[in-house]
Design an enzyme around this catalytic site. Structure first.
Site: not given
Length: 261
Positions: A20, A122
């Protein structure tokens, strides 16, 4: 930025990796770089079959790249929302078997992370990856914090509102039981196609999470067995002391309910 597919270091036993690469403009923010490095420091500690493995954060030209395991996968969010028309709110729920299989995979990953002193903070469908063979993997520990760190100080609210625990909303110091609440929200959504807490505004949503009672999931899916309703209710308890005290404990009850089905 962009995500590239590449080959890892064979000497280290790495196969195909994903890299990424972040847009260089993001790196102009010192806060972003600080959060990125903190996220990497957390993620690199985790080595478990149900967690996306992160290997390195390296400089590439004038930007940074995060390398991690590659796999033919898609997020649970994509599976839930694919094929829905614009403006359609109710999702197509998954089967009870699939929902419980996914929940067990998440619980297994969380139990491991919590034992390392790491809270995800999360958990939601967008951060759950499903491989083509059905393997469940948790990703993006980007806002996780080491529970023994001073960064767990009260007053910091991190997470996605619909999946946050009451103690996160209150800005209190949290532990793994906050992730268990978020897993309860996710499981409810998988089984029913709706979230257990909703509101027309953020204020109403947060009030429902902290003060409101979630509807019986059988209102939306009558096929849900009583044992599974009991598990959801316990995971969504407002008081952390009344929830499962470990993700492993929740996984055991899910497996027992699955065997009874």
């Amino acid at each position: 930025g962009f995500v590239y597919k590449g080959t890892g270091d064979e000497a280290l036993g790495q196969g195909v990796l994903a890299a990424k690469v972040f847009h260089h403009r993001l790196l102009e923010s010192d806060e972003f770089v600080s959060r990125l490095r903190a996220a990497f420091d957390v993620a690199i500690q985790l080595n478990h079959p149900a967690i996306i493995r992160v290997y390195d954060l390296c400089e590439v030209g004038n930007t940074l790249a995060l390398t991690m395991d590659y796999g033919d996968r898609f997020s649970l969010q994509v599976r839930l929302y694919s094929g829905l028309g614009e403006g359609k709110r109710q999702l197509q729920p998954l089967t009870i078997q699939d929902s419980m299989h996914i929940a067990c995979g998440i619980a297994r990953a969380l139990d491991y992370a919590h034992k390392q002193g790491i809270v995800h903070r999360d958990i939601k469908p967008a951060n759950i990856m499903i491989l083509k063979d059905g393997t469940v993997k948790v990703t993006d520990f980007g806002i996780a914090r080491i529970t023994s760190s001073s960064k767990t100080a009260t007053g910091t609210v991190l997470g996605t509102p619909s999946y946050m625990s009451p103690e996160q909303i209150a800005g209190k110091k949290v532990d793994g039981r906050a992730d268990i609440f978020s897993l309860g929200v996710t499981l409810y959504e998988l089984l029913t196609g709706v979230k257990p807490f909703e509101g027309e505004s953020i204020a109403q949503l947060l009030f429902q999470i902290t003060q409101g009672q979630h509807p019986d999931p059988r209102k939306f899916n009558p096929a849900i067995p009583e044992a599974l309703v009991t598990i959801i209710d316990k995971a969504l308890a407002k008081d952390p002391d009344k929830r499962y005290q470990s993700a492993g404990e929740m996984e055991k009850e899910l497996l027992a309910a699955l065997n009874l089905d």
